[in-house]
Design a protein around this motif. Sequence first.
Motif, mmCIF file in Angstrom:
data_model
loop_
_atom_site.group_PDB
_atom_site.id
_atom_site.type_symbol
_atom_site.label_atom_id
_atom_site.label_comp_id
_atom_site.label_asym_id
_atom_site.label_seq_id
_atom_site.Cartn_x
_atom_site.Cartn_y
_atom_site.Cartn_z
ATOM 1 N N GLU A 102 47.041 49.811 47.202
ATOM 2 C CA GLU A 102 46.956 48.735 46.212
ATOM 3 C C GLU A 102 48.350 48.283 45.791
ATOM 4 O OE1 GLU A 102 44.622 47.584 42.103
ATOM 5 O OE2 GLU A 102 44.650 49.676 42.743
ATOM 6 N N ALA A 137 50.115 44.651 46.582
ATOM 7 C CA ALA A 137 50.613 43.832 45.471
ATOM 8 C C ALA A 137 52.057 43.419 45.739
ATOM 9 C CB ALA A 137 50.501 44.596 44.157
ATOM 10 N N ASN A 164 52.559 35.111 46.435
ATOM 11 C CA ASN A 164 51.192 35.152 45.906
ATOM 12 C C ASN A 164 50.383 33.940 46.359
ATOM 13 O OD1 ASN A 164 51.272 37.671 44.445
ATOM 14 N ND2 ASN A 164 52.708 36.651 43.067
ATOM 15 N N ALA A 193 45.107 35.469 47.081
ATOM 16 C CA ALA A 193 44.725 36.452 46.057
ATOM 17 C C ALA A 193 44.178 37.699 46.742
ATOM 18 C CB ALA A 193 43.676 35.859 45.129
ATOM 19 N N THR A 226 42.493 41.211 45.923
ATOM 20 C CA THR A 226 41.810 41.901 44.826
ATOM 21 C C THR A 226 40.946 43.033 45.375
ATOM 22 O OG1 THR A 226 39.973 40.314 44.932
ATOM 23 C CG2 THR A 226 41.742 39.823 43.357
ATOM 24 N N ASP A 227 40.483 43.857 44.467
ATOM 25 C CA ASP A 227 39.519 44.919 44.773
ATOM 26 C C ASP A 227 39.941 45.811 45.944
ATOM 27 O OD1 ASP A 227 37.835 44.021 42.712
ATOM 28 O OD2 ASP A 227 36.934 42.542 44.050
ATOM 29 N N PHE A 248 39.583 45.314 50.956
ATOM 30 C CA PHE A 248 40.039 44.495 49.841
ATOM 31 C C PHE A 248 39.517 43.076 50.062
ATOM 32 C CE2 PHE A 248 43.380 44.725 53.026
ATOM 33 C CZ PHE A 248 43.751 43.397 53.241
ATOM 34 N N GLU A 249 39.656 42.274 49.038
ATOM 35 C CA GLU A 249 39.259 40.877 49.171
ATOM 36 C C GLU A 249 40.501 40.016 49.220
ATOM 37 O OE1 GLU A 249 36.161 39.537 46.604
ATOM 38 O OE2 GLU A 249 34.957 41.335 46.977
ATOM 39 N N ARG A 250 40.490 39.090 50.152
ATOM 40 C CA ARG A 250 41.562 38.110 50.310
ATOM 41 C C ARG A 250 40.942 36.750 50.022
ATOM 42 N NH1 ARG A 250 43.635 34.411 54.309
ATOM 43 N NH2 ARG A 250 45.906 34.456 54.346
ATOM 44 N N ASP A 251 41.324 36.182 48.903
ATOM 45 C CA ASP A 251 40.728 34.909 48.471
ATOM 46 C C ASP A 251 39.204 34.982 48.480
ATOM 47 O OD1 ASP A 251 43.183 33.716 48.019
ATOM 48 O OD2 ASP A 251 43.271 32.759 49.980
ATOM 49 N N THR A 259 48.311 39.436 53.548
ATOM 50 C CA THR A 259 48.777 38.958 52.246
ATOM 51 C C THR A 259 49.511 37.629 52.322
ATOM 52 O OG1 THR A 259 50.910 40.124 52.335
ATOM 53 C CG2 THR A 259 49.014 41.320 51.396
#
Length: 147
Positions: free
Chosen positions: A70, A74, A82, A85, A87-88, A108-111, A139
């Motif tokens: 994570e 980030a 950025n 997005a 997330t998760d 993970f989630e990408r957009d 990313t």
Amino acid sequence: MSSITYARIGAVLHEIGLVSEEKMRSVLEEAAAYADSDLDHYEAAGAPEAFGVAVSVHCDDIDSIHSGYESLLADAAAVAGNSVAITDVRLIEGEGALSDGRFDRLEFERDGRLVAIDAEHFSDDYYDQEAACDAIAETAHEDDPRA
């Protein structure tokens, strides 16, 4: 063949449009004591991180694979502006012992779209290098000039 130095790397990154002149100058000012010193290949490979255009997937131990990915994602998303997005971020543990090489799944989630990457772990505190690099690639926006 010219020497590999922070100054040369900064100039190339600026010439190809990855860093502004201001960013190049600020990094070289911070590195003034060694900006013109020859770098070995290991130091040269790490230099783009100092200019803010890369992240390092180091081979040292991390706190935990459960939180390490994570943090890594980030950092990578920030380097990519950025533009997507992320997330998760979660690690789904596979069966078996780490000492035998456990096959996990990094998700993970990408957009908002699920990304799942297979990862093999032998310890709770070391990245799967290939999985980490594959995740970092997610990313960046498709038109990221670093590609």
